[in-house]
Design an enzyme around this catalytic site. Sequence first.
Site, PDB file in Angstrom:
ATOM      1  N   LYS A 140       7.990  -7.739 -11.104  1.00  0.00           N
ATOM      2  CA  LYS A 140       7.774  -7.049  -9.831  1.00  0.00           C
ATOM      3  C   LYS A 140       8.314  -5.623  -9.914  1.00  0.00           C
ATOM      4  CE  LYS A 140       8.551  -7.528  -4.859  1.00  0.00           C
ATOM      5  NZ  LYS A 140       7.129  -7.390  -4.491  1.00  0.00           N
ATOM      6  N   THR A 187       2.837  -0.312   8.700  1.00  0.00           N
ATOM      7  CA  THR A 187       2.203  -1.099   9.758  1.00  0.00           C
ATOM      8  C   THR A 187       2.710  -2.535   9.810  1.00  0.00           C
ATOM      9  OG1 THR A 187       0.381  -1.696   8.283  1.00  0.00           O
ATOM     10  CG2 THR A 187       0.086   0.271   9.655  1.00  0.00           C
ATOM     11  N   VAL A 203       0.834  -1.205   0.000  1.00  0.00           N
ATOM     12  CA  VAL A 203       0.000   0.000   0.000  1.00  0.00           C
ATOM     13  C   VAL A 203       0.869   1.254   0.000  1.00  0.00           C
ATOM     14  CG1 VAL A 203      -1.600   1.341   1.426  1.00  0.00           C
ATOM     15  CG2 VAL A 203      -2.064  -1.063   0.947  1.00  0.00           C
ATOM     16  N   LEU A 204       1.993   1.236   0.706  1.00  0.00           N
ATOM     17  CA  LEU A 204       2.887   2.393   0.692  1.00  0.00           C
ATOM     18  C   LEU A 204       3.428   2.643  -0.712  1.00  0.00           C
ATOM     19  CD1 LEU A 204       4.963   1.910   3.980  1.00  0.00           C
ATOM     20  CD2 LEU A 204       2.815   3.140   3.662  1.00  0.00           C
ATOM     21  N   LYS A 212      11.497   4.823  -2.863  1.00  0.00           N
ATOM     22  CA  LYS A 212      11.001   4.165  -4.074  1.00  0.00           C
ATOM     23  C   LYS A 212       9.505   3.889  -3.973  1.00  0.00           C
ATOM     24  CE  LYS A 212      14.119   0.787  -4.557  1.00  0.00           C
ATOM     25  NZ  LYS A 212      14.927  -0.255  -5.239  1.00  0.00           N
TER      26      LYS A 212
END
Length: 381
Positions: free
Chosen positions: A160, A138, A116-117, A151
């Site tokens: 990826k 988290t 999510v970051l 990044k």
Amino acid sequence: MANQWQAQAEQTITYEVQMTDGVLDPSNRALLDAGATVRTDQPRRFIVIDANVHEIYGDALRKYLAHHNCEYRLCVLSASEEAKTMESVFTVVDGLDSFGISRRHEPIIAIGGGIVLDIAGLAASMYRRSTPYVRVPTSLIGLVDAGVGIKTGVNFGSHKNRLGTYFAPTAALLDRGFLDTVDDRHISNGLAEILKIALVKDAELFRLMEEHAELLLAERLTGRTPTGDVVAREVFSRAVGGMLEELEPNLWEQELERLVDYGHSFSPTLEMRALPALLHGEAVTVDMALTTVLAEARGLVSTSDRERIFQVMRRLRLPVWHPLLEAGLLEHALRETTRHRDGLQRMPIPVGIGGARFLHDLTVAELTGAAESLRELGGGE
């Protein structure tokens, strides 16, 4: 009359990485103050949050925002490699447009694990060509790795993080209290990235992990006992500090020989091929195990040190082998890594414990031989 010009500019990047306890405690203003250029009695925030984190902490987050009279919009995202796509980035952008944030003094807040970051960071870097954002990792892997660098990225096709940017957050808030609700496997997953730093940079960090592996797992690095607290704080300090020491002089990767790429030469291909069976840190550990065997074969790591390394990996409940680690995958991964590193292998490999060097001459035959040796050493797992 001039017909040729040259423009030259420099940009200074500064961002704060701060350990803070109780980031969702209403008495702690760190979450709202981070990255804010204007302090107001009626703040507004657009918040991107991991769906799993939202399920556990959503109510606490809403109470925090209500306490501070904050107008907000939540964008809840799935946290899986399969969802790490441009479609998720566009979901964030749609929400930003709908909410209508101010471009500079209402920073986006991203709360979640590394996936999510990365998504939120990419959206922030693209929205109006750059919008400030704050990272609140988290997961353990987020706290020591994804949350402290610059990044961003998403997967594309079978690759990826093929699409991404370098875009620093204005701040990263590290609250290890989130680890209380992270499952055991993801604690091990994050410990893999800490072990990475230990093996190629910090022998004392390795000693701490070797001495306290079971304690780190049992207490989840949250300091439930006085001894556990001292150990966890030292591990965090060395892991985050070591990572930032490597990143700071090379944020945009102008230099492609990077110690922090250790464990990330074969793991991207392995991780994507094995989805969803392997977590990121698990794939990194298999990569590190393979390169440790390579280093042993070249006389750079002693057999006794290799045994110590493998023992710590196993005690941290991390795999040292995966059946997909065969010649075809290794050849493809080596080719992709060499291309990614501009035509040279630039392969970080351990020298003893706590040191490293870069190789440029690995052959597929050498890799497959090391993989066969690794299978014999760890194939029962």
